[in-house]
Design a protein around this motif. Sequence first.
Motif, mmCIF file in Angstrom:
data_model
loop_
_atom_site.group_PDB
_atom_site.id
_atom_site.type_symbol
_atom_site.label_atom_id
_atom_site.label_comp_id
_atom_site.label_asym_id
_atom_site.label_seq_id
_atom_site.Cartn_x
_atom_site.Cartn_y
_atom_site.Cartn_z
ATOM 1 N N GLU A 107 84.474 -18.627 168.086
ATOM 2 C CA GLU A 107 84.555 -17.348 167.388
ATOM 3 C C GLU A 107 85.335 -17.467 166.073
ATOM 4 N N PRO A 108 84.932 -16.689 165.057
ATOM 5 C CA PRO A 108 85.633 -16.731 163.772
ATOM 6 C C PRO A 108 86.966 -15.997 163.826
ATOM 7 N N ARG A 109 87.742 -16.154 162.765
ATOM 8 C CA ARG A 109 89.083 -15.578 162.674
ATOM 9 C C ARG A 109 89.060 -14.058 162.910
ATOM 10 N N ASP A 110 88.139 -13.359 162.254
ATOM 11 C CA ASP A 110 88.150 -11.902 162.341
ATOM 12 C C ASP A 110 87.917 -11.402 163.760
ATOM 13 N N THR A 111 87.102 -12.104 164.543
ATOM 14 C CA THR A 111 86.885 -11.701 165.933
ATOM 15 C C THR A 111 88.187 -11.777 166.716
ATOM 16 N N VAL A 128 96.996 2.498 158.923
ATOM 17 C CA VAL A 128 97.094 1.058 158.706
ATOM 18 C C VAL A 128 96.314 0.721 157.443
ATOM 19 N N MET A 129 96.943 -0.077 156.557
ATOM 20 C CA MET A 129 96.327 -0.412 155.277
ATOM 21 C C MET A 129 96.374 -1.925 155.041
ATOM 22 N N ASP A 130 95.665 -2.358 154.007
ATOM 23 C CA ASP A 130 95.666 -3.759 153.559
ATOM 24 C C ASP A 130 95.160 -4.714 154.634
ATOM 25 N N TYR A 131 93.972 -4.409 155.149
ATOM 26 C CA TYR A 131 93.289 -5.309 156.084
ATOM 27 C C TYR A 131 92.856 -6.586 155.348
ATOM 28 N N PRO A 132 92.540 -7.647 156.093
ATOM 29 C CA PRO A 132 92.057 -8.862 155.426
ATOM 30 C C PRO A 132 90.843 -8.570 154.542
ATOM 31 N N ALA A 133 90.728 -9.297 153.438
ATOM 32 C CA ALA A 133 89.614 -9.083 152.512
ATOM 33 C C ALA A 133 88.270 -9.289 153.195
ATOM 34 N N SER A 134 88.224 -10.147 154.213
ATOM 35 C CA SER A 134 86.976 -10.396 154.949
ATOM 36 C C SER A 134 86.524 -9.184 155.749
ATOM 37 N N GLN A 135 87.413 -8.191 155.911
ATOM 38 C CA GLN A 135 87.084 -6.978 156.648
ATOM 39 C C GLN A 135 86.896 -5.784 155.706
ATOM 40 N N ALA A 136 86.502 -6.055 154.473
ATOM 41 C CA ALA A 136 86.356 -4.975 153.491
ATOM 42 C C ALA A 136 85.108 -4.140 153.727
ATOM 43 N N ALA A 137 84.045 -4.729 154.337
ATOM 44 C CA ALA A 137 82.779 -4.011 154.549
ATOM 45 C C ALA A 137 82.267 -3.458 153.218
ATOM 46 N N LEU A 138 82.233 -2.121 153.063
ATOM 47 C CA LEU A 138 81.735 -1.515 151.831
ATOM 48 C C LEU A 138 82.873 -0.973 150.963
ATOM 49 N N ALA A 139 84.050 -1.558 151.122
ATOM 50 C CA ALA A 139 85.217 -1.154 150.326
ATOM 51 C C ALA A 139 85.513 -2.196 149.246
ATOM 52 N N ALA A 194 91.554 -5.812 151.757
ATOM 53 C CA ALA A 194 90.558 -4.746 151.657
ATOM 54 C C ALA A 194 91.224 -3.443 151.235
ATOM 55 N N SER A 195 90.584 -2.730 150.330
ATOM 56 C CA SER A 195 91.094 -1.434 149.866
ATOM 57 C C SER A 195 90.593 -0.348 150.803
#
Length: 326
Positions: A185-189, A211-222, A234-235
């Motif tokens: 599994e990858p890091r985000d999982t 909660v703010m400032d998630y990893p950039a890989s979890q930005a989705a459509l942000a 992620a913003s």
Amino acid sequence: MAIEWRPSAEIETLKARARLLTRVRAFFAERGVLEVETPVLGQGGSTDVHLASLSTRALTGMESRTLWLQTSPEFHMKRLLAAGSGPIFQLARSFRDGEVGARHNVEFTMLEWYRPGFTLVDLIEETTALIKALLPAPNLPLARYGYRALFQRHLGLDPFTAPLDGLRRLAEQRGHMPAGHLAAEPRDTCLDLLMSVVIEPTLGRDEISVVMDYPASQAALARRHQDDDGEWVASRFELYVEGLELANGYDELTDPSEQRARFIEDNAARERLGLAPVAIDERLLAALEHGMPEGAGVALGIDRLIQLALGKHRLEEVLAFATPRC
């Protein structure tokens, strides 16, 4: 065997639900936010590896084509923004395959709204005001946390730099899984599992937690930005009450090239995980190419908020017919 035909929720609960939805509409009417309705079917679905879209074949004129039940109204609402709608909201029927449980249902109602010109701080304040307008304890204080700081406090690790092998072992341990279960599994999982099992239950206790400032890989459509340490994040924000995630807000990405690249990257990740690729919504990308105003948007699980407001233990208690009874 008798067929269970009765609704999941008591009739009095459904009346209370209707009153709360009336309050939601009044909240936005007072702020000049237009209510809209968009299709539950679309030419594209969510490419997010963590979401399972449902699709169907439909006759559209002389041809049969695949259409996707929307996991949220986001794509269609962004097309309205690009067309000049101004601020909009929607109580939308949404669909996610396999999501059934105390907090989930395959079909559910998403409250989603978009505020051109808003910052994330503006949207957090408005989301908090809406929640306080519906909950029986309106004086809950607001507390903000950084994603990285939460992992350091509760797990003693930096989610951005911790070695992946160690993350996998820790996620298996805290998730009560056999050794090696997450070996591929990858890091985000692993981070998502640790977040849900260890950190989320502590959030929103006698407060509204953001909660703010998630990893950039979890930005989705942000959008993405660099934090004070120079880390790309992620913003976006997520909001919790009583350990329950209620809302997910973005500083919305408006760059069509970047959005296409993320869709392609998502589908590549899906294929690596053995998941079927999902059709990219070309009409959304065309709308971004035309130009969508800068601003912020948020999706809020209104069924969950109603569940909290009415003191119910399971989501099905506030739905007329939960999936097992539909």
